[in-house]
Write a protein that holds these residues in place. Structure first.
Motif, PDB file in Angstrom:
ATOM      1  N   ARG A  32       0.823  -1.216   0.000  1.00 40.34           N
ATOM      2  CA  ARG A  32       0.000   0.000   0.000  1.00 40.34           C
ATOM      3  C   ARG A  32       0.855   1.263   0.000  1.00 40.34           C
ATOM      4  NH1 ARG A  32      -2.364  -0.067   6.173  1.00 40.34           N
ATOM      5  NH2 ARG A  32      -0.513   0.763   7.142  1.00 40.34           N
ATOM      6  N   ASP A  33       0.213   2.369  -0.359  1.00 42.61           N
ATOM      7  CA  ASP A  33       0.901   3.658  -0.245  1.00 42.61           C
ATOM      8  C   ASP A  33       0.145   4.513   0.762  1.00 42.61           C
ATOM      9  OD1 ASP A  33      -1.315   4.636  -1.562  1.00 42.61           O
ATOM     10  OD2 ASP A  33      -0.238   5.336  -3.341  1.00 42.61           O
ATOM     11  N   TRP A  34       0.366   5.816   0.720  1.00 39.89           N
ATOM     12  CA  TRP A  34      -0.191   6.708   1.740  1.00 39.89           C
ATOM     13  C   TRP A  34      -1.730   6.749   1.688  1.00 39.89           C
ATOM     14  CZ3 TRP A  34       2.822   9.022   5.390  1.00 39.89           C
ATOM     15  CH2 TRP A  34       2.206   9.992   6.186  1.00 39.89           C
ATOM     16  N   VAL A  69       4.892  -4.178  -9.636  1.00 37.41           N
ATOM     17  CA  VAL A  69       4.598  -2.810  -9.177  1.00 37.41           C
ATOM     18  C   VAL A  69       5.892  -2.162  -8.671  1.00 37.41           C
ATOM     19  CG1 VAL A  69       3.330  -1.395  -7.510  1.00 37.41           C
ATOM     20  CG2 VAL A  69       2.235  -3.409  -8.519  1.00 37.41           C
ATOM     21  N   PRO A  70       6.452  -1.201  -9.427  1.00 38.52           N
ATOM     22  CA  PRO A  70       7.620  -0.474  -8.912  1.00 38.52           C
ATOM     23  C   PRO A  70       7.224   0.316  -7.668  1.00 38.52           C
ATOM     24  CG  PRO A  70       7.312  -0.071 -11.265  1.00 38.52           C
ATOM     25  CD  PRO A  70       6.071  -0.742 -10.771  1.00 38.52           C
ATOM     26  N   SER A  71       8.084   0.296  -6.670  1.00 39.55           N
ATOM     27  CA  SER A  71       7.697   0.860  -5.373  1.00 39.55           C
ATOM     28  C   SER A  71       8.832   1.685  -4.787  1.00 39.55           C
ATOM     29  CB  SER A  71       7.359  -0.319  -4.448  1.00 39.55           C
ATOM     30  OG  SER A  71       7.071   0.133  -3.171  1.00 39.55           O
ATOM     31  N   GLY A  72       8.515   2.952  -4.446  1.00 38.04           N
ATOM     32  CA  GLY A  72       9.511   3.834  -3.844  1.00 38.04           C
ATOM     33  C   GLY A  72       9.260   3.951  -2.351  1.00 38.04           C
ATOM     34  N   GLY A  73       9.094   5.201  -1.902  1.00 34.48           N
ATOM     35  CA  GLY A  73       8.861   5.426  -0.465  1.00 34.48           C
ATOM     36  C   GLY A  73       7.415   5.210  -0.050  1.00 34.48           C
ATOM     37  N   ARG A  74       6.534   4.938  -1.017  1.00 37.10           N
ATOM     38  CA  ARG A  74       5.103   4.667  -0.803  1.00 37.10           C
ATOM     39  C   ARG A  74       4.407   5.833  -0.084  1.00 37.10           C
ATOM     40  NH1 ARG A  74       7.786   0.859   1.234  1.00 37.10           N
ATOM     41  NH2 ARG A  74       6.702   0.776   3.231  1.00 37.10           N
ATOM     42  N   ALA A  79      -2.431   6.234  -5.178  1.00 37.25           N
ATOM     43  CA  ALA A  79      -2.473   4.767  -5.177  1.00 37.25           C
ATOM     44  C   ALA A  79      -1.694   4.176  -6.352  1.00 37.25           C
ATOM     45  CB  ALA A  79      -3.918   4.254  -5.161  1.00 37.25           C
ATOM     46  N   GLY A  80      -0.619   4.868  -6.766  1.00 37.92           N
ATOM     47  CA  GLY A  80       0.205   4.371  -7.864  1.00 37.92           C
ATOM     48  C   GLY A  80       1.066   3.186  -7.466  1.00 37.92           C
ATOM     49  N   ALA A  81       1.489   3.137  -6.199  1.00 38.95           N
ATOM     50  CA  ALA A  81       2.370   2.047  -5.753  1.00 38.95           C
ATOM     51  C   ALA A  81       1.592   0.937  -5.044  1.00 38.95           C
ATOM     52  CB  ALA A  81       3.453   2.603  -4.829  1.00 38.95           C
ATOM     53  N   VAL A 142      13.902   9.430  -4.732  1.00 44.69           N
ATOM     54  CA  VAL A 142      14.146  10.137  -5.992  1.00 44.69           C
ATOM     55  C   VAL A 142      13.385   9.460  -7.141  1.00 44.69           C
ATOM     56  CG1 VAL A 142      15.946  10.584  -7.713  1.00 44.69           C
ATOM     57  CG2 VAL A 142      16.348  11.116  -5.297  1.00 44.69           C
ATOM     58  N   GLY A 143      13.408   8.124  -7.180  1.00 43.01           N
ATOM     59  CA  GLY A 143      12.697   7.410  -8.258  1.00 43.01           C
ATOM     60  C   GLY A 143      11.205   7.693  -8.228  1.00 43.01           C
ATOM     61  N   GLY A 144      10.627   7.732  -7.022  1.00 43.28           N
ATOM     62  CA  GLY A 144       9.190   8.041  -6.880  1.00 43.28           C
ATOM     63  C   GLY A 144       8.911   9.480  -7.267  1.00 43.28           C
ATOM     64  N   ALA A 150       6.997  14.973  -9.323  1.00 42.12           N
ATOM     65  CA  ALA A 150       6.448  15.632  -8.133  1.00 42.12           C
ATOM     66  C   ALA A 150       6.628  17.146  -8.197  1.00 42.12           C
ATOM     67  CB  ALA A 150       7.130  15.067  -6.893  1.00 42.12           C
ATOM     68  N   GLY A 151       5.706  17.802  -7.525  1.00 43.74           N
ATOM     69  CA  GLY A 151       5.757  19.266  -7.432  1.00 43.74           C
ATOM     70  C   GLY A 151       6.313  19.650  -6.077  1.00 43.74           C
ATOM     71  N   GLY A 152       5.498  20.344  -5.278  1.00 41.52           N
ATOM     72  CA  GLY A 152       5.962  20.678  -3.936  1.00 41.52           C
ATOM     73  C   GLY A 152       5.864  22.156  -3.654  1.00 41.52           C
ATOM     74  N   VAL A 153       6.590  22.555  -2.605  1.00 39.18           N
ATOM     75  CA  VAL A 153       6.357  23.892  -2.058  1.00 39.18           C
ATOM     76  C   VAL A 153       7.143  25.000  -2.781  1.00 39.18           C
ATOM     77  CG1 VAL A 153       5.648  23.129   0.216  1.00 39.18           C
ATOM     78  CG2 VAL A 153       8.085  23.412  -0.255  1.00 39.18           C
ATOM     79  N   SER A 200       5.603   8.956 -15.478  1.00 43.78           N
ATOM     80  CA  SER A 200       4.903   7.789 -16.047  1.00 43.78           C
ATOM     81  C   SER A 200       4.452   6.804 -14.971  1.00 43.78           C
ATOM     82  CB  SER A 200       5.797   7.077 -17.068  1.00 43.78           C
ATOM     83  OG  SER A 200       6.931   6.538 -16.424  1.00 43.78           O
ATOM     84  N   GLU A 201       4.684   7.116 -13.702  1.00 44.24           N
ATOM     85  CA  GLU A 201       4.145   6.357 -12.564  1.00 44.24           C
ATOM     86  C   GLU A 201       4.410   4.849 -12.649  1.00 44.24           C
ATOM     87  OE1 GLU A 201       0.199   7.565 -11.152  1.00 44.24           O
ATOM     88  OE2 GLU A 201       0.291   9.274 -12.498  1.00 44.24           O
ATOM     89  N   GLY A 202       5.602   4.502 -13.072  1.00 43.06           N
ATOM     90  CA  GLY A 202       5.996   3.089 -13.070  1.00 43.06           C
ATOM     91  C   GLY A 202       5.292   2.245 -14.121  1.00 43.06           C
ATOM     92  N   THR A 203       4.646   2.871 -15.110  1.00 42.79           N
ATOM     93  CA  THR A 203       3.908   2.083 -16.109  1.00 42.79           C
ATOM     94  C   THR A 203       4.720   1.832 -17.372  1.00 42.79           C
ATOM     95  OG1 THR A 203       2.932   4.051 -17.112  1.00 42.79           O
ATOM     96  CG2 THR A 203       1.668   3.003 -15.338  1.00 42.79           C
ATOM     97  N   LEU A 204       5.846   2.566 -17.548  1.00 44.44           N
ATOM     98  CA  LEU A 204       6.614   2.412 -18.790  1.00 44.44           C
ATOM     99  C   LEU A 204       7.994   1.804 -18.572  1.00 44.44           C
ATOM    100  CD1 LEU A 204       5.835   5.815 -20.601  1.00 44.44           C
ATOM    101  CD2 LEU A 204       4.614   3.639 -20.773  1.00 44.44           C
ATOM    102  N   GLY A 205       8.511   1.910 -17.361  1.00 42.09           N
ATOM    103  CA  GLY A 205       9.841   1.382 -17.077  1.00 42.09           C
ATOM    104  C   GLY A 205      10.169   1.618 -15.618  1.00 42.09           C
ATOM    105  N   VAL A 206      11.228   0.936 -15.151  1.00 40.55           N
ATOM    106  CA  VAL A 206      11.673   1.144 -13.763  1.00 40.55           C
ATOM    107  C   VAL A 206      12.900   2.051 -13.790  1.00 40.55           C
ATOM    108  CG1 VAL A 206      12.545   0.044 -11.666  1.00 40.55           C
ATOM    109  CG2 VAL A 206      10.800  -1.109 -13.049  1.00 40.55           C
ATOM    110  N   ALA A 419      -2.884  17.968 -10.216  1.00 40.49           N
ATOM    111  CA  ALA A 419      -1.813  18.951 -10.387  1.00 40.49           C
ATOM    112  C   ALA A 419      -0.451  18.310 -10.223  1.00 40.49           C
ATOM    113  CB  ALA A 419      -1.977  20.071  -9.374  1.00 40.49           C
ATOM    114  N   GLU A 420      -0.303  17.470  -9.167  1.00 38.25           N
ATOM    115  CA  GLU A 420       1.040  16.955  -8.865  1.00 38.25           C
ATOM    116  C   GLU A 420       1.037  15.542  -8.300  1.00 38.25           C
ATOM    117  OE1 GLU A 420       2.741  19.728  -6.061  1.00 38.25           O
ATOM    118  OE2 GLU A 420       1.353  19.154  -4.486  1.00 38.25           O
ATOM    119  N   HIS A 421      -0.099  15.017  -7.870  1.00 37.02           N
ATOM    120  CA  HIS A 421      -0.086  13.699  -7.232  1.00 37.02           C
ATOM    121  C   HIS A 421      -0.132  12.557  -8.234  1.00 37.02           C
ATOM    122  CE1 HIS A 421      -1.790  15.698  -3.349  1.00 37.02           C
ATOM    123  NE2 HIS A 421      -0.515  15.946  -3.543  1.00 37.02           N
TER     124      HIS A 421
END
Ligand code: FAD
Length: 463
Positions: A32-34, A69-74, A79-81, A142-144, A150-153, A200-206, A419-421
């Motif tokens: 699961r992710d966040w 399912v490629p998985s980073g920090g989750r 729900a991409g990971a 970084v991979g995630g 990702a966007g951010g502040v 590409s949210e892990g759908t095209l390559g790792v 926007a960024e998620h």
């Protein structure tokens, strides 16, 4: 769906003893992710250490047509990971190498599992930053970050992750390894494939390694918190901040409802004496102290802010940031939020927000709406809190119906439903609100070309 026993046996033979886990605790954590909406149910978790291991693993999975399912920090919020259908989770958690910084090129090469904040700590002693920054940086990788663009502040000043990636190493679903763009700033040799994998949210390559571009740390930053009477006032303040005597590094909005939840969850104090419905955090780079003071005085004089404070130390600046950065976590800790992350052209925000208030008044009469976001770049996080007397199922039905109205409004105002998620599983049913049919056909064709067996993160972004 379960993973073929033969595949698991082959993995156990071909990789180190600690490579694969089917421990229930790992399956629960890595499935699961966040978002925590889909019950986790992966078939197994793989923990590679090198690109070669990722490549050999994907080649094996392709042979068995096993979903990965490629998985980073989750920490993802789309729900991409998530692995909820017996997939093999490919965790990047052990691939955290960070090379020495190239101080002439202002770059650093890292493995994709390097934690975002660890990269910040790695480059800061040299007066440098990787300006991808948000509340989940202590866990996200970084991979995630790259896979979600990702966007951010600090997007208003530095742009999205895409701007800070020079080169990528990517393993395709077949196991083939691509090295894209290396450490080149300039490389006009046809289509830039690197950009295809960013977002590409892990759908095209790792993504296994990346060469990151670095920025100089600003010599001086100042952080303000302002109280503002209403949303129209926030946008007026934004115009004044754009023209302020500094480089605008962040312009973050949150409402009194968000603040109340953060204060409840984290026991933080509101540094402003005057209560308000809207608060704005401004981060300014390279402003002269006298000019900043005069600017703040003019805001208060003109009634653009009803109260304001300037952080007098790094610790005070961190306290102000904690009020904003604690929101996402506090909403989840103190209730059950339904989250939306939309973007509008900045020039159209005022008209959009007027219609949004009217629309939500109709859809959710008397409900608690928690609005916050990186409003300086047109990004609003619109959160609806579940009322105590509604079941989770009834709440989900209600928000799903209301989302269609919200997204129709976003489309009318030429905005984006994410926007960024990202899209992941969560926003997939609504993708057509932001992408034309011709674009969707093209996206499917690209997926088919890069992953003809459909084994990489199946069901995410597109069906
Ligand atoms: C409190 C909080 C605040 C947040 N604030 C922001 C914010 O301001 N801005 C923002 O943009 N996001 C924000 N997020 C969302 C999230 O942190 C980011 O999307 C982050 O970039 C995800 O990184 P991750 O490593 O956790 O990815 P994960 O959640 O593990 O994965 C995200 C997606 O990327 C894919 N993926 C992961 N690693 C790889 C890889 N190596 N190769 C290929 N695909 C991969 C996954 O399959 C999945 O589709 C926030 C989240 C939280 C919890």
């Amino acid at each position: 769906m379960s993973l073929p026993a033969e595949l698991l046996a082959e993995i156990e033979r071909a990789f180190p003893a600690d490579f694969l886990s089917v421990e229930p605790a790992d399956l629960a954590a890595y499935g699961r992710d966040w978002t925590r909406i889909h019950p986790p149910a992966p078939g197994a978790i793989a923990f590679p250490r090198t690109t070669d291991e990722v490549s050999r693993l994907l080649a094996l999975c392709a042979r068995h047509r096993a979903p990965v399912v490629p998985s980073g920090g989750r920490t993802g919020l789309a729900a991409g990971a998530v692995a909820a259908r017996g997939e093999l989770v490919l965790s990047m958690g052990r691939m955290r190498r960070m090379d020495p910084v190239d101080e002439d090129g202002l770059t650093v090469r890292v493995q994709a599992g390097a934690v975002t904040e660890a990269v910040h700590h790695h480059v800061r002693p040299l007066g440098l930053s990787w300006p991808v920054d948000f509340a989940s940086k202590g866990s996200s990788q970084v991979g995630g970050n790259i896979a979600t663009n990702a966007g951010g502040v600090r997007v208003i000043r530095y742009g999205l992750t895409r701007q800070w990636v020079l080169g990528l190493e990517v393993v395709l679903a077949s196991g083939a390894v691509l090295e894209l763009n290396g450490a080149l700033e300039k490389n006009n040799t046809g289509f830039d494939l690197r950009q295809l994998f960013i977002g590409s949210e892990g759908t095209l390559g790792v993504i296994t390694e990346a060469t990151l571009k670095l920025a100089r740390l600003p010599t001086r930053t100042d952080v303000f918190l302002f109280a503002v009477p209403d949303l129209a006032g926030v946008l007026r303040l934004f115009r004044a901040a754009r023209r302020g005597p500094f480089a605008l590094a962040a312009f973050e909005l949150f409402t009194d409802r968000c603040l109340a939840r953060v204060q409840r969850h984290r026991s933080l104090r509101n540094p402003l004496g005057t209560p308000a419905t809207h608060y704005v955090l401004v981060e300014a780079e390279a402003g002269e102290p006298d000019a900043l003071e005069a600017w703040v005085a003019s805001l208060l004089e003109e009634g653009l802010a009803t109260d304001g404070t300037l952080a007098q130390s790094a610790a005070q600046a961190a306290e102000l940031w904690a009020l904003r950065e604690g929101i996402s976590e506090s909403l989840t800790a103190t209730g059950f939020p339904h989250k939306n992350d939309i973007a509008l052209p900045v020039a159209g925000l005022e008209a959009f927000c007027g219609e949004l208030e009217a629309e939500f008044g109709r859809e959710y009469p008397g409900w608690e709406i928690c609005l916050f976001g990186h409003i300086g770049d047109g990004n609003l996080h619109v959160n609806v809190m579940k009322p105590d007397d509604l079941t989770i199922e009834a709440f989900k039905d209600r928000t799903a119906a209301a989302d269609r109205h919200l997204f129709a409004l976003v489309r009318r105002h030429r905005g984006s439903i994410s926007a960024e998620h990202g899209i992941g599983l969560l926003k997939k049913p609504y993708l057509a609100y932001s992408r034309a049919p011709e674009e969707l056909t093209l996206l499917r064709a690209i997926k088919q070309t890069l992953d003809p067996l459909g084994i990489l993160n199946p069901g995410k972004i597109l069906d």
